[in-house]
Design a protein around this motif. Structure first.
Motif, PDB file in Angstrom:
ATOM      1  N   LYS A  60      -7.014  -0.583  19.835  1.00 54.74           N
ATOM      2  CA  LYS A  60      -8.048  -0.408  18.798  1.00 54.74           C
ATOM      3  C   LYS A  60      -9.124   0.606  19.198  1.00 54.74           C
ATOM      4  CE  LYS A  60      -7.840  -3.800  15.295  1.00 54.74           C
ATOM      5  NZ  LYS A  60      -8.455  -4.947  14.626  1.00 54.74           N
ATOM      6  N   MET A  61      -9.014   1.133  20.406  1.00 53.80           N
ATOM      7  CA  MET A  61      -9.902   2.250  20.770  1.00 53.80           C
ATOM      8  C   MET A  61      -9.488   3.518  20.027  1.00 53.80           C
ATOM      9  SD  MET A  61     -10.261   2.012  24.844  1.00 53.80           S
ATOM     10  CE  MET A  61     -11.079   0.694  25.686  1.00 53.80           C
ATOM     11  N   VAL A  62      -8.226   3.542  19.591  1.00 52.40           N
ATOM     12  CA  VAL A  62      -7.686   4.737  18.935  1.00 52.40           C
ATOM     13  C   VAL A  62      -7.772   4.574  17.421  1.00 52.40           C
ATOM     14  CG1 VAL A  62      -5.662   6.231  18.726  1.00 52.40           C
ATOM     15  CG2 VAL A  62      -6.073   4.971  20.851  1.00 52.40           C
ATOM     16  N   CYS A  63      -8.184   5.650  16.762  1.00 55.61           N
ATOM     17  CA  CYS A  63      -8.270   5.605  15.304  1.00 55.61           C
ATOM     18  C   CYS A  63      -6.920   5.954  14.691  1.00 55.61           C
ATOM     19  CB  CYS A  63      -9.295   6.616  14.790  1.00 55.61           C
ATOM     20  SG  CYS A  63     -10.964   6.252  15.305  1.00 55.61           S
ATOM     21  N   ALA A  64      -6.551   5.232  13.646  1.00 58.13           N
ATOM     22  CA  ALA A  64      -5.352   5.592  12.881  1.00 58.13           C
ATOM     23  C   ALA A  64      -5.646   6.894  12.145  1.00 58.13           C
ATOM     24  CB  ALA A  64      -5.040   4.479  11.889  1.00 58.13           C
ATOM     25  N   PRO A  65      -4.637   7.702  11.879  1.00 58.97           N
ATOM     26  CA  PRO A  65      -4.915   8.944  11.134  1.00 58.97           C
ATOM     27  C   PRO A  65      -5.297   8.693   9.677  1.00 58.97           C
ATOM     28  CG  PRO A  65      -2.562   8.756  11.655  1.00 58.97           C
ATOM     29  CD  PRO A  65      -3.256   7.630  12.352  1.00 58.97           C
ATOM     30  N   GLY A  66      -4.711   7.648   9.069  1.00 57.49           N
ATOM     31  CA  GLY A  66      -4.970   7.379   7.651  1.00 57.49           C
ATOM     32  C   GLY A  66      -5.998   6.278   7.451  1.00 57.49           C
ATOM     33  N   LEU A  67      -6.312   6.010   6.175  1.00 61.84           N
ATOM     34  CA  LEU A  67      -7.292   4.974   5.848  1.00 61.84           C
ATOM     35  C   LEU A  67      -6.645   3.602   6.018  1.00 61.84           C
ATOM     36  CD1 LEU A  67     -10.247   5.237   4.775  1.00 61.84           C
ATOM     37  CD2 LEU A  67      -9.347   4.645   2.543  1.00 61.84           C
ATOM     38  N   ASN A  68      -6.983   2.923   7.088  1.00 63.64           N
ATOM     39  CA  ASN A  68      -6.381   1.616   7.390  1.00 63.64           C
ATOM     40  C   ASN A  68      -7.472   0.732   7.984  1.00 63.64           C
ATOM     41  OD1 ASN A  68      -3.099   0.740   8.563  1.00 63.64           O
ATOM     42  ND2 ASN A  68      -4.850  -0.600   8.409  1.00 63.64           N
ATOM     43  N   CYS A 101      -0.781   7.308   5.258  1.00 63.48           N
ATOM     44  CA  CYS A 101      -1.897   6.511   4.733  1.00 63.48           C
ATOM     45  C   CYS A 101      -1.365   5.323   3.934  1.00 63.48           C
ATOM     46  CB  CYS A 101      -2.811   7.368   3.855  1.00 63.48           C
ATOM     47  SG  CYS A 101      -4.206   6.428   3.210  1.00 63.48           S
ATOM     48  N   PRO A 102      -1.552   4.100   4.420  1.00 63.23           N
ATOM     49  CA  PRO A 102      -1.052   2.930   3.701  1.00 63.23           C
ATOM     50  C   PRO A 102      -1.638   2.792   2.294  1.00 63.23           C
ATOM     51  CG  PRO A 102      -1.677   2.331   5.933  1.00 63.23           C
ATOM     52  CD  PRO A 102      -2.159   3.727   5.706  1.00 63.23           C
ATOM     53  N   PHE A 103      -2.918   3.145   2.138  1.00 64.72           N
ATOM     54  CA  PHE A 103      -3.519   2.992   0.809  1.00 64.72           C
ATOM     55  C   PHE A 103      -2.984   4.050  -0.172  1.00 64.72           C
ATOM     56  CE2 PHE A 103      -7.049   2.835  -2.329  1.00 64.72           C
ATOM     57  CZ  PHE A 103      -6.896   1.502  -2.663  1.00 64.72           C
ATOM     58  N   GLY A 104      -2.647   5.224   0.363  1.00 69.42           N
ATOM     59  CA  GLY A 104      -2.004   6.248  -0.467  1.00 69.42           C
ATOM     60  C   GLY A 104      -0.642   5.766  -0.935  1.00 69.42           C
ATOM     61  N   LEU A 105       0.086   5.110  -0.049  1.00 70.14           N
ATOM     62  CA  LEU A 105       1.404   4.557  -0.386  1.00 70.14           C
ATOM     63  C   LEU A 105       1.279   3.542  -1.524  1.00 70.14           C
ATOM     64  CD1 LEU A 105       4.447   3.862   0.181  1.00 70.14           C
ATOM     65  CD2 LEU A 105       3.628   2.285   1.922  1.00 70.14           C
ATOM     66  N   ILE A 106       0.283   2.665  -1.408  1.00 69.41           N
ATOM     67  CA  ILE A 106       0.109   1.630  -2.443  1.00 69.41           C
ATOM     68  C   ILE A 106      -0.174   2.280  -3.800  1.00 69.41           C
ATOM     69  CG2 ILE A 106      -1.464  -0.217  -3.195  1.00 69.41           C
ATOM     70  CD1 ILE A 106      -1.599  -0.875  -0.078  1.00 69.41           C
ATOM     71  N   GLN A 107      -1.034   3.289  -3.809  1.00 72.70           N
ATOM     72  CA  GLN A 107      -1.323   3.974  -5.072  1.00 72.70           C
ATOM     73  C   GLN A 107      -0.075   4.642  -5.649  1.00 72.70           C
ATOM     74  OE1 GLN A 107      -5.305   6.217  -5.093  1.00 72.70           O
ATOM     75  NE2 GLN A 107      -4.846   5.882  -2.939  1.00 72.70           N
ATOM     76  N   GLU A 108       0.728   5.233  -4.774  1.00 67.39           N
ATOM     77  CA  GLU A 108       1.954   5.882  -5.248  1.00 67.39           C
ATOM     78  C   GLU A 108       2.923   4.876  -5.847  1.00 67.39           C
ATOM     79  OE1 GLU A 108       3.991   8.438  -2.527  1.00 67.39           O
ATOM     80  OE2 GLU A 108       2.196   9.584  -2.076  1.00 67.39           O
ATOM     81  N   LEU A 109       3.040   3.721  -5.209  1.00 66.29           N
ATOM     82  CA  LEU A 109       3.950   2.689  -5.711  1.00 66.29           C
ATOM     83  C   LEU A 109       3.472   2.159  -7.057  1.00 66.29           C
ATOM     84  CD1 LEU A 109       4.796   0.747  -2.417  1.00 66.29           C
ATOM     85  CD2 LEU A 109       6.181   2.454  -3.589  1.00 66.29           C
ATOM     86  N   VAL A 110       2.151   2.002  -7.188  1.00 62.94           N
ATOM     87  CA  VAL A 110       1.602   1.542  -8.475  1.00 62.94           C
ATOM     88  C   VAL A 110       1.863   2.590  -9.561  1.00 62.94           C
ATOM     89  CG1 VAL A 110      -0.541   0.942  -9.694  1.00 62.94           C
ATOM     90  CG2 VAL A 110      -0.138   0.052  -7.406  1.00 62.94           C
ATOM     91  N   TYR A 111       1.730   3.858  -9.186  1.00 63.50           N
ATOM     92  CA  TYR A 111       1.954   4.957 -10.153  1.00 63.50           C
ATOM     93  C   TYR A 111       3.402   4.981 -10.647  1.00 63.50           C
ATOM     94  CZ  TYR A 111       1.899   9.712 -12.065  1.00 63.50           C
ATOM     95  OH  TYR A 111       1.992  10.803 -12.898  1.00 63.50           O
ATOM     96  N   LYS A 112       4.311   4.492  -9.822  1.00 65.04           N
ATOM     97  CA  LYS A 112       5.740   4.459 -10.185  1.00 65.04           C
ATOM     98  C   LYS A 112       6.031   3.462 -11.312  1.00 65.04           C
ATOM     99  CE  LYS A 112       8.099   6.964  -7.015  1.00 65.04           C
ATOM    100  NZ  LYS A 112       9.074   7.948  -7.445  1.00 65.04           N
ATOM    101  N   ILE A 113       5.121   2.482 -11.492  1.00 70.45           N
ATOM    102  CA  ILE A 113       5.356   1.465 -12.526  1.00 70.45           C
ATOM    103  C   ILE A 113       5.302   2.135 -13.906  1.00 70.45           C
ATOM    104  CG2 ILE A 113       4.469  -0.679 -13.551  1.00 70.45           C
ATOM    105  CD1 ILE A 113       3.202  -1.292 -10.779  1.00 70.45           C
ATOM    106  N   PRO A 114       6.368   2.029 -14.671  1.00 69.56           N
ATOM    107  CA  PRO A 114       6.383   2.694 -15.983  1.00 69.56           C
ATOM    108  C   PRO A 114       5.559   1.932 -17.005  1.00 69.56           C
ATOM    109  CG  PRO A 114       8.466   1.582 -15.589  1.00 69.56           C
ATOM    110  CD  PRO A 114       7.617   1.320 -14.383  1.00 69.56           C
ATOM    111  N   PHE A 115       4.263   2.016 -16.884  1.00 64.16           N
ATOM    112  CA  PHE A 115       3.344   1.291 -17.768  1.00 64.16           C
ATOM    113  C   PHE A 115       2.140   2.186 -18.005  1.00 64.16           C
ATOM    114  CE2 PHE A 115      -0.197  -1.822 -18.241  1.00 64.16           C
ATOM    115  CZ  PHE A 115       0.263  -2.465 -19.383  1.00 64.16           C
ATOM    116  N   LEU A 116       1.687   2.303 -19.170  1.00 59.40           N
ATOM    117  CA  LEU A 116       0.600   3.189 -19.593  1.00 59.40           C
ATOM    118  C   LEU A 116       1.034   4.663 -19.464  1.00 59.40           C
ATOM    119  CD1 LEU A 116      -2.557   1.528 -17.945  1.00 59.40           C
ATOM    120  CD2 LEU A 116      -1.792   1.323 -20.295  1.00 59.40           C
TER     121      LEU A 116
END
Lengths: 57, 332
Positions: free
Chosen positions: B40-48, B99-114
């Motif tokens: 935990k001394m090391v920072c992850a590259p993405g928002l985590n 970036c895990p949060f970027g992944l989540i947004q991409e997966l949500v965007y894949k949902i064919p809704f709206l």
């Protein structure tokens, strides 16, 4: 009639020297940060629950 | 063509692997505790979020605010150095791959809704908001209020939806589950109360150690709004609010991992522009600060005129340049 060629995008070439300088600078900053004890603050913040991050604090 | 189509699933696999690997402290999820080792001394590259029960690494934005807001340091050379290193080597490839949060947004965007919205009026101006977030909430306010005591991490506290999703919800759920078990344990012998019904009682809900208040629901609201907008537009948090994306974007034009446009192979079909979720024209805006290196333009190009990586092979010239009519889907 000559064929119309696409316009050149006029982008600068691969900035290798600047990139190398940045990588060297960043490595220097990391080493200085470790030496000055910054990592302890990072570790201290990361190993305890951050109430602000959760939305409690 | 088949070779190119493989690139998107490969990126998705890397995203999933990285999200799982960097949050693989399973004990944390089970017990509602955090990993406390030296990683935990090391920072992850993405928002985590580092308060995610599974997180093995630190959040770079949280760490930056912690150091800038501490009494001991005025600047954060360590975190800035790490971020500069990630930026100079990878640029916003971090956003697209790590970036895990970027992944989540991409997966949500894949949902064919709206209906999917690619851009709107003043979209360009709205994207500058993330620079304000970076300068004001992440850098300026923690420095300004770090006088007598450690300053609050303003971005984490008032904005970050990743913190709510990865840490807020799991910890509060875990806390309530443990509180529920305490209620159920003495009642189990008589069989008068199930765990499920115990969890739903107002008494149990107020029993946990973590007291949920207005701030918690404010952040949950931001998270819900982010996910709702993600149904309509590609990675809205990355486009408009993410301070990490803003920082890495500055390095996009010179990062080692980059896009390359090969003018001689381009047939100007606009396929890359149509494929870009970030609303860019990769021909004119190659390595733009908004590019998250998702590689959709590379996959969409029928002639291989755009390449992405640390090194670039020069594709063959476009058929028209050799005096031929371009064939649909012709591979260079």
């Amino acid at each position: 009639m000559p064929t119309k060629t696409p316009k050149s995008t006029g982008k600068p070439k691969d900035p290798k020297a600047l990139r190398r300088a940045l990588i060297a600078l960043s490595l220097g900053l990391i080493v200085y940060g470790i030496y000055s004890g910054e990592v302890n603050i990072v570790l201290r913040k990361a190993i305890y629950m951050c109430l602000e991050c959760i939305g409690i604090g | 063509m088949a070779k190119k189509k493989k690139k998107v699933p490969t990126r998705r696999l890397i995203q999933l692997f990285w999200a799982a690997a960097s949050n693989s402290y399973v004990t944390g999820f089970a017990a509602g505790k955090l990993y406390q080792g030296n990683l935990k001394m090391v920072c992850a590259p993405g928002l985590n979020c580092y308060s995610c029960p599974g997180a093995l690494l630190s959040c770079p934005i949280g760490s930056l605010q912690a150091v800038l807001g501490s009494k001991s340091f005025v600047l954060s050379t360590y975190v800035f150095g790490l971020l500069m290193l990630f930026g100079a080597v990878l640029g916003r490839m971090v956003c697209g791959f790590l970036c895990p949060f970027g992944l989540i947004q991409e997966l949500v965007y894949k949902i064919p809704f709206l209906k999917k919205v690619k851009s709107f009026k003043n979209d360009g101006w709205a994207r500058r908001l993330k620079y304000v977030v970076l300068i004001l909430l992440v850098i300026t306010l923690p420095i300004m209020f770090s006088g007598g005591q450690d300053a609050d991490p303003y971005f984490c506290k008032y904005v970050c939806p990743a913190g709510s999703l990865e840490a807020g919800i799991p910890h509060v759920l875990c806390d309530r589950l443990q509180a529920g078990k305490q209620v159920v344990a003495p009642l189990d012998s008589s069989g008068s109360l199930s765990l499920q019904s115990a969890l739903l009682t107002p008494e149990t809900l107020s029993m946990g150690r973590l007291k949920v208040g207005l701030l918690y629901w404010w952040k949950i609201g931001i998270l819900a709004l982010t996910l709702l907008i993600s149904l309509m537009t590609y990675r809205p948090f990355c486009k408009y609010l993410c301070p990490l994306g803003a920082f890495y974007g500055l390095f996009n034009p010179l990062s080692l991992y980059r896009l390359k446009y090969h003018e001689n192979a381009c047939i100007h079909c606009s396929g890359c522009e149509n494929a870009c979720g970030m609303g860019l024209d990769p021909v004119r805006q190659t390595n733009h600060a908004e590019c998250v290196r998702c590689g959709d333009c590379v996959a969409a190009c029928p002639t291989g005129a755009i390449t992405m990586g640390f090194t670039h092979k020069k594709p063959a010239e476009r058929p028209a340049a050799r005096g031929k009519t371009p064939l649909k889907g012709e591979q260079s």
